[in-house]
Design an enzyme around this catalytic site. Structure first.
Site, PDB file in Angstrom:
ATOM      1  N   GLU A  90      -6.444   4.352  -5.593  1.00  0.00           N
ATOM      2  CA  GLU A  90      -7.739   4.531  -4.932  1.00  0.00           C
ATOM      3  C   GLU A  90      -8.237   6.209  -5.438  1.00  0.00           C
ATOM      4  O   GLU A  90      -7.399   6.903  -4.973  1.00  0.00           O
ATOM      5  CB  GLU A  90      -7.536   4.469  -3.356  1.00  0.00           C
ATOM      6  CG  GLU A  90      -8.878   4.824  -2.715  1.00  0.00           C
ATOM      7  CD  GLU A  90      -8.839   5.248  -1.236  1.00  0.00           C
ATOM      8  OE1 GLU A  90      -9.582   4.772  -0.453  1.00  0.00           O
ATOM      9  OE2 GLU A  90      -7.660   5.706  -0.873  1.00  0.00           O
TER      10      GLU A  90
ATOM     11  N   HIS B 189     -11.332  -2.384   3.847  1.00  0.00           N
ATOM     12  CA  HIS B 189     -11.057  -1.853   5.332  1.00  0.00           C
ATOM     13  C   HIS B 189     -11.735  -0.629   5.523  1.00  0.00           C
ATOM     14  O   HIS B 189     -12.040  -0.190   6.895  1.00  0.00           O
ATOM     15  CB  HIS B 189      -9.683  -1.851   5.540  1.00  0.00           C
ATOM     16  CG  HIS B 189      -9.180  -0.478   4.632  1.00  0.00           C
ATOM     17  ND1 HIS B 189      -8.975  -0.730   3.536  1.00  0.00           N
ATOM     18  CD2 HIS B 189      -8.592   0.315   5.216  1.00  0.00           C
ATOM     19  CE1 HIS B 189      -8.280   0.405   3.072  1.00  0.00           C
ATOM     20  NE2 HIS B 189      -8.137   1.374   4.097  1.00  0.00           N
ATOM     21  N   ASP B 190     -12.460  -0.046   4.500  1.00  0.00           N
ATOM     22  CA  ASP B 190     -13.134   1.388   4.779  1.00  0.00           C
ATOM     23  C   ASP B 190     -14.616   1.176   4.610  1.00  0.00           C
ATOM     24  O   ASP B 190     -15.346   2.133   5.053  1.00  0.00           O
ATOM     25  CB  ASP B 190     -12.643   2.416   3.856  1.00  0.00           C
ATOM     26  CG  ASP B 190     -11.453   2.834   4.012  1.00  0.00           C
ATOM     27  OD1 ASP B 190     -10.697   2.622   4.941  1.00  0.00           O
ATOM     28  OD2 ASP B 190     -10.747   3.263   3.044  1.00  0.00           O
TER      29      ASP B 190
ATOM     30  N   ASP C 138       0.901  -1.200  -0.183  1.00  0.00           N
ATOM     31  CA  ASP C 138       0.074   0.141   0.017  1.00  0.00           C
ATOM     32  C   ASP C 138       0.878   1.079  -0.026  1.00  0.00           C
ATOM     33  O   ASP C 138       1.799   1.337   0.882  1.00  0.00           O
ATOM     34  CB  ASP C 138      -0.718  -0.048   1.180  1.00  0.00           C
ATOM     35  CG  ASP C 138      -2.404   0.508   1.023  1.00  0.00           C
ATOM     36  OD1 ASP C 138      -2.320   1.735   0.374  1.00  0.00           O
ATOM     37  OD2 ASP C 138      -3.297   0.056   1.425  1.00  0.00           O
TER      38      ASP C 138
ATOM     39  N   ASP D  96      -3.041   4.626  -2.123  1.00  0.00           N
ATOM     40  CA  ASP D  96      -3.940   5.546  -1.354  1.00  0.00           C
ATOM     41  C   ASP D  96      -4.230   6.703  -1.757  1.00  0.00           C
ATOM     42  O   ASP D  96      -3.423   7.488  -2.222  1.00  0.00           O
ATOM     43  CB  ASP D  96      -3.331   5.643   0.151  1.00  0.00           C
ATOM     44  CG  ASP D  96      -4.309   5.885   1.190  1.00  0.00           C
ATOM     45  OD1 ASP D  96      -5.541   5.152   1.326  1.00  0.00           O
ATOM     46  OD2 ASP D  96      -4.029   7.087   1.640  1.00  0.00           O
TER      47      ASP D  96
HETATM   48  O1  ISL Z   1     -13.333   5.852   4.513  1.00  0.00           O
HETATM   49  C1  ISL Z   1     -13.808   6.378   3.891  1.00  0.00           C
HETATM   50  C2  ISL Z   1     -15.251   6.785   4.255  1.00  0.00           C
HETATM   51  O2  ISL Z   1     -15.573   6.025   5.374  1.00  0.00           O
HETATM   52  C3  ISL Z   1     -13.434   7.296   3.177  1.00  0.00           C
HETATM   53  O3  ISL Z   1     -13.709   8.558   2.863  1.00  0.00           O
HETATM   54  C4  ISL Z   1     -11.941   7.269   2.993  1.00  0.00           C
HETATM   55  O4  ISL Z   1     -11.393   8.282   3.887  1.00  0.00           O
HETATM   56  C5  ISL Z   1     -11.236   7.603   1.681  1.00  0.00           C
HETATM   57  O5  ISL Z   1     -11.540   6.384   0.935  1.00  0.00           O
HETATM   58  C6  ISL Z   1      -9.690   7.435   1.744  1.00  0.00           C
HETATM   59  O6  ISL Z   1      -9.159   6.149   2.199  1.00  0.00           O
HETATM   60  C7  ISL Z   1      -7.842   6.025   2.334  1.00  0.00           C
HETATM   61  O7  ISL Z   1      -7.200   6.988   2.764  1.00  0.00           O
HETATM   62  C8  ISL Z   1      -7.304   7.094   4.157  1.00  0.00           C
HETATM   63  C9  ISL Z   1      -7.377   6.076   5.185  1.00  0.00           C
HETATM   64  O8  ISL Z   1      -8.003   6.629   6.358  1.00  0.00           O
HETATM   65  C10 ISL Z   1      -8.209   4.977   4.412  1.00  0.00           C
HETATM   66  O9  ISL Z   1      -8.235   3.847   5.061  1.00  0.00           O
HETATM   67  C11 ISL Z   1      -7.714   4.622   2.997  1.00  0.00           C
HETATM   68  O10 ISL Z   1      -8.412   3.623   2.573  1.00  0.00           O
HETATM   69  C12 ISL Z   1      -6.191   8.364   4.575  1.00  0.00           C
HETATM   70  O11 ISL Z   1      -5.186   7.607   4.510  1.00  0.00           O
END
Ligand code: ISL
Length: 585
Positions: free
Chosen positions: A275, A349-350, A113, A219
């Site tokens: 992402e 995971h989100d 990642d 990310d």
């Molecule tokens: O998780 C979200 C909504 O509940 C999203 O808005 C998320 O913040 C967005 O998808 C970005 O996610 C990624 O970057 C973030 C991290 O917290 C997430 O786990 C990651 O997948 C910041 O690095």
């Protein structure tokens, strides 16, 4: 008479070029919650390695590890303090290299990642940057002076609200300026305008590629380019200073990714998946069309955002099936026609668990719903990403069990705003909470779900004695067995990976139906039909295909594991039942 579609006539579809990163089945691993071998209560890399046989048995080709680098864990590792060092919680760099080798020896691959929109505030780069205004690394981050208000008070440079509440600007007492952060204050954004920053990131990428990594999940990679004038956002939340203001896909994002491609990606046989929140299908083509040399594919958000409340985007309102279908259709069609490629996911995971989010997690329907969603997921065009699946945790868990800073900060903000009935709202927030996906993996019925001999960092799911990997593996009718069968079957019917997608019955609120058409290696055109009943009632579906011999269709899969025939042009499905047919047109 209902309109019918003639798919055999429309079979002049574009045939995508095959690639390992298109047909490979990817499994995302959340390292903290996968398998603990040391009794610390946190999963580790040797634990992941110990489960390679489990993944191999399931049919996984590619493993993506959520961040395992050194981190103070303000955002569970998405706040990295050293890009070249594995966090001791998870093991050592040697453990990671050993995991690469072990995966490679099984013909599998490993993605890391890459979290480079921001670092941790404890990264050496940021420590240097904030040490003085003249430090050479100062410009590696984004700094601005305060605006001074009418009464001499300090005001942030603009009104943007950060993703996890609060302002996007954090005051740095030591140097008397604000720094910018889209997420937590502990996650300062890197200044991608500075070529030295970009060069340093490319070096990190080469560092891991040269040691056996096979690519990166990137990310929030479409947030790296900002509108450097940082204009105030329009007021959409009256009475508040902070507003949702940040727009993704800034002016230089494509230029930066093309540079990354030139500097790194084109020198390796590697996989890249970005992402890219806030990106529609047309813009996704700019990221993923191969001739543009940016990314191979991107994670889209529209389907995981279906039904989000406009005001409180951490809760979901009731949504019609047609809204979901329309989103899937527009992505499938646009990628195909525009020559892009999909990263297919319904969980990560989100996100809350897909069974709870899109179907029905009531005990009598969870298994059927799981298979229904698996069938959908595995019959769409694109690269498949799967995640350790269960259902949401009970929404009766107390707030302390929800570890995620996003949920904690959001509930706090609701309370501060004086939102009426916070209790009820909290339950709705829990239903969407990221923690649902972060509970430790339930491996078996032993204490702590077989995840750890110590106290798990997060509570294990209450139902682990019944729902765990061991029971699922032992049961040929389990959801896991269904996934395993489908992961294999998809490879045997390559048109399910590469073929053309046509949605049927767009307005039907109960059934999601579509066809997939492709050409096999001998040049023979193959057609498939998928019909999915998203309701808890039986439905008789009239198949709107302009074809004489629908009744000759061969059933490839039925999620109930039974024979379901097409009678003339109709099929009757039970609650949450899905079917896949091969059509002989
Ligand atoms: O998780 C979200 C909504 O509940 C999203 O808005 C998320 O913040 C967005 O998808 C970005 O996610 C990624 O970057 C973030 C991290 O917290 C997430 O786990 C990651 O997948 C910041 O690095």
């Amino acid at each position: 008479m209902a309109q019918t579609t003639n798919i055999s006539a429309a079979s002049s579809f574009i045939k995508p070029v095959k690639a390992w990163w298109k047909s490979g089945n990817v499994m995302q691993i959340y390292p903290s919650s996968y398998k603990d071998t040391t009794g610390t209560g946190t999963g580790d890399i040797p634990g992941i390695q110990s489960k390679i046989p489990y993944m191999k048995d399931l049919g996984i080709d590619i493993v993506w590890l959520s961040p395992i680098f050194e981190s103070p864990l303000y955002d569970m590792g998405y706040d990295i303090s050293d890009y070249r060092q594995v966090d001791p919680r998870y093991g050592t760099n040697d453990d990671l290299l050993s995991l690469f080798s072990a995966l490679h020896s099984q013909g599998m691959k490993c993605l890391l990642d890459l979290v480079v929109n921001h670092t941790s505030h404890q990264h050496a780069w940021f420590k240097e940057a904030r040490s003085s205004r003249t430090n050479p690394k100062r410009d590696w981050y984004i700094w601005r002076d305060a605006v001074i208000g009418p009464n001499g008070e300090r005001i942030p440079p603009n009104n943007w609200k950060a993703a996890f509440e609060g302002s996007c600007w954090e005051w740095d007492e030591g140097t008397g300026q604000y720094y910018f952060h889209l997420f937590l204050a502990e996650q300062p954004d890197l200044n991608w305008e500075n070529p030295d920053v970009r060069g340093a990131i490319y070096e990190v990428m080469r560092f891991w590629m040269d040691q056996g990594c096979d690519g990166f999940r990137m990310d929030v990679i479409n947030l790296i380019s900002k509108n450097t004038t940082f204009p105030d956002a329009p007021i959409t939340d009256p009475g508040q200073f902070l507003q949702n203001g940040f727009s993704p896909n800034g002016p230089r994002v494509h230029e930066f990714l093309q540079e990354m491609h030139r500097e790194v990606c084109e020198h390796y046989d590697m996989m890249t998946v970005g992402e890219v929140p806030g990106t529609g299908p047309q813009e996704m083509l700019l990221f993923t069309r191969p001739e543009r040399k940016e990314l191979q594919m991107g994670f889209t958000f529209e389907h995981v955002e279906v039904g989000l409340n406009a005001m409180h985007r951490k809760v979901v309102d009731p949504w019609p099936l047609t809204a979901f279908k329309t989103i899937i259709n527009s992505w499938q069609v646009t990628m195909e026609q525009g020559g892009g490629w999909h990263a297919l996911y319904i969980e990560n995971h989100d996100q809350p668990r897909s069974i709870s989010r899109y179907a029905n997690d009531a005990p009598e329907w969870r298994e059927k719903s799981g298979k229904l969603l698996a069938l959908m997921h595995m019959t769409l065009c694109g690269t498949v990403y799967i995640y350790q699946g269960m259902v949401n945790v009970p929404n009766t868990w107390p707030l302390e069990e929800f570890k995620d800073v996003e949920t904690q900060n959001f509930i706090k903000a609701l309370k501060e705003r004086g939102v009426p009935d916070v209790e009820a709202m909290q339950k709705r927030v829990f239903a969407k909470a990221r923690d649902n996906a972060r509970v430790p993996m339930s491996w078996d019925a032993s204490p702590n779900a077989g995840f750890s001999t110590g106290k798990p960092w997060m509570r294990v799911n209450d139902d682990y004695k019944e729902y765990n990997a061991k029971n699922q593996m032992d049961d040929p009718k389990s959801v896991r067995s269904f996934w395993k069968m489908m992961l294999k079957l998809r490879k045997e019917h390559e048109s399910l990976i590469y073929g053309s997608f046509t949605m049927l019955s767009n307005d039907d609120e109960r059934i999601f139906a579509y066809t997939r058409s492709g050409v096999d290696d001998n040049g023979t055109t193959l057609h498939y039909l998928v019909v999915l009943n998203f309701t808890d009632q039986p439905v008789t579906y009239h198949i709107p295909l302009d074809a004489e011999n629908l009744g000759n269709a061969s059933l490839v899969v039925d999620t109930y594991g039974e024979e379901v025939a097409i009678l003339k042009d109709q099929v009757t499905l039970r609650a949450y039942e899905g079917v896949l047919y091969q059509l002989w047109l």
